[in-house]
Design an enzyme around this catalytic site. Structure first.
Site, PDB file in Angstrom:
ATOM      1  N   LYS A  57       0.681  -1.101   0.038  1.00  0.00           N
ATOM      2  CA  LYS A  57      -0.151  -0.214  -0.033  1.00  0.00           C
ATOM      3  C   LYS A  57       0.854   1.311  -0.349  1.00  0.00           C
ATOM      4  O   LYS A  57       0.589   1.946  -0.952  1.00  0.00           O
ATOM      5  CB  LYS A  57      -0.941   0.079   1.009  1.00  0.00           C
ATOM      6  CG  LYS A  57      -2.401  -0.889   1.087  1.00  0.00           C
ATOM      7  CD  LYS A  57      -3.039  -1.419   2.778  1.00  0.00           C
ATOM      8  CE  LYS A  57      -3.252  -2.536   2.018  1.00  0.00           C
ATOM      9  NZ  LYS A  57      -4.703  -2.518   3.040  1.00  0.00           N
ATOM     10  N   GLN A 101      -4.591  -1.462   9.586  1.00  0.00           N
ATOM     11  CA  GLN A 101      -4.609  -2.633   9.167  1.00  0.00           C
ATOM     12  C   GLN A 101      -5.129  -3.273   9.966  1.00  0.00           C
ATOM     13  O   GLN A 101      -4.919  -3.720  11.386  1.00  0.00           O
ATOM     14  CB  GLN A 101      -3.365  -3.337   8.823  1.00  0.00           C
ATOM     15  CG  GLN A 101      -3.309  -4.650   8.038  1.00  0.00           C
ATOM     16  CD  GLN A 101      -4.700  -4.341   6.387  1.00  0.00           C
ATOM     17  OE1 GLN A 101      -4.123  -3.005   6.195  1.00  0.00           O
ATOM     18  NE2 GLN A 101      -3.965  -5.082   6.152  1.00  0.00           N
ATOM     19  N   ASP A 124     -10.890   4.042   4.126  1.00  0.00           N
ATOM     20  CA  ASP A 124     -11.269   2.541   4.307  1.00  0.00           C
ATOM     21  C   ASP A 124     -12.740   2.643   4.403  1.00  0.00           C
ATOM     22  O   ASP A 124     -13.026   1.291   4.084  1.00  0.00           O
ATOM     23  CB  ASP A 124     -10.814   1.554   5.285  1.00  0.00           C
ATOM     24  CG  ASP A 124      -9.704   0.629   5.288  1.00  0.00           C
ATOM     25  OD1 ASP A 124      -8.998  -0.078   4.443  1.00  0.00           O
ATOM     26  OD2 ASP A 124      -9.390   0.091   6.285  1.00  0.00           O
TER      27      ASP A 124
HETATM   28  N1  GUN Z   1      -7.431  -6.858   6.210  1.00  0.00           N
HETATM   29  C1  GUN Z   1      -7.676  -6.919   5.186  1.00  0.00           C
HETATM   30  N2  GUN Z   1      -8.233  -6.353   4.645  1.00  0.00           N
HETATM   31  C2  GUN Z   1      -8.544  -4.840   5.298  1.00  0.00           C
HETATM   32  C3  GUN Z   1      -8.836  -3.752   4.350  1.00  0.00           C
HETATM   33  O1  GUN Z   1      -9.439  -3.329   3.615  1.00  0.00           O
HETATM   34  N3  GUN Z   1      -8.843  -2.776   5.418  1.00  0.00           N
HETATM   35  C4  GUN Z   1      -7.929  -2.761   6.197  1.00  0.00           C
HETATM   36  N4  GUN Z   1      -7.713  -2.096   7.314  1.00  0.00           N
HETATM   37  N5  GUN Z   1      -7.799  -3.774   6.754  1.00  0.00           N
HETATM   38  C5  GUN Z   1      -7.494  -4.920   5.916  1.00  0.00           C
END
Ligand code: GUN
Length: 297
Positions: A57, A101, A124
């Site tokens: 990311k 995350q 998110d």
């Molecule tokens: N863990 C798995 N997918 C995601 C996501 O799209 N966002 C976040 N913050 N954590 C995740």
């Protein structure tokens, strides 16, 4: 006689196209003298898959001109400590997007953390206000809403296969009811005028239900759950699963080899939905930026 092979949806190419457009938006911001868009990705502990995802990311952010950085915290962090970090990022004018995350360690109250993120910086789309906005909107638009990244990426791929308005009246079956994928995916498909069924581990006759789907989105985290004979011939299949299986490497929630002979279009794993999730995060970072800074260019 074997049926025609499905179109294999190239998520890598679609994501590259999206990133290219976003990179030129960032250049336009720069040219207009605007502040650099900033994304902070908070990672707690050293879960290997999570660490890989967050590094991707921040790397992709950097590639398109977004100031992306990791905020790394130990696995022993408390809810109060994490709330303090989120509070600092909320107050930091160089941070336009905040992503914490998931999953978080058991001692952390994840719902409190997500609700503490400034809704305008919530790239998110997990803050209750943004969840509410998504579900209250009859035509949810990622231009004005912060929509969860994986479902947003899935809609982009579906638009590529079905064209504008092309999902209207289709029966969409979503396997999985998570807050990250299943539930927001259902809201977006409803917004595209699909008839939506959300299935999960207690659903009866999962195979029969899937066979009635024109669009199937699999997001349950069960390697190769969906068999070829669970599909309606010609169906569009999006495989959100990323399962690491001993001896097989990364496999999806769909048995790709069997499904590709029945489906009309299908995403591979890897190289399908995954790259679109990351590109959608970049898209949301620029949406969040505009919500805070205004449209500069
Ligand atoms: N863990 C798995 N997918 C995601 C996501 O799209 N966002 C976040 N913050 N954590 C995740």
């Amino acid at each position: 006689m074997a049926g025609a092979m499905a179109i294999i949806i190239d998520g890598k190419a679609a994501a590259a196209g999206l990133r290219q457009g976003l990179a030129s938006e960032v250049r336009a911001i720069e040219a207009a003298g605007g502040p650099v868009p900033g994304l902070r990705v908070v990672i707690v502990g050293d879960h290997p898959a999570s660490r890989t995802y967050v590094r991707t990311k921040t790397k992709v952010a950097q590639e398109i001109g977004i100031d992306g950085a990791l905020v790394e915290l130990p696995a022993t962090v408390t809810t109060a400590e994490l709330l303090a970090v989120v509070g600092e990022l909320n107050d930091d004018p160089t941070t336009h997007g905040i992503l914490v995350q998931l999953p978080l360690p058991a001692q952390v109250d994840a719902a409190r953390i997500l609700a503490a993120i400034d809704p305008a910086k919530d790239v998110d789309g997990f803050h209750p206000l943004n969840v509410g906005r998504l579900f209250a909107s009859s035509r949810p638009s990622a231009e004005v809403l912060l929509v969860p990244c994986t479902p947003l990426g899935c809609m982009h791929l579906l638009a590529g296969v079905h064209g504008p308005g092309g999902l209207s009246g289709a029966h969409a079956v979503v396997l999985g009811r998570s807050n990250i994928v299943g539930k927001p995916m259902a809201a977006l498909l409803l917004g595209a005028d699909c008839t939506v069924t959300v299935a999960h581990s207690k659903t009866r006759d999962l195979a029969g239900l899937c066979r009635s789907a024109d669009v199937l989105v699999a997001a349950v985290g069960r390697p190769r759950l969906v068999q070829g004979d669970w599909l309606k011939p010609g169906a569009t299949v999006l495989d959100v699963g990323i399962n690491r299986v001993e001896g097989l490497g990364l496999v999806g929630d769909v048995d790709f080899e069997a499904a590709v002979a029945v489906a009309g279009a299908i995403t591979p794993v890897p190289g399908g939905v995954g790259p679109m999730t990351v590109a959608s995060l970049m898209r949301n970072t620029l949406t969040a930026y505009r919500l805070q800074v205004g449209a500069l260019a």
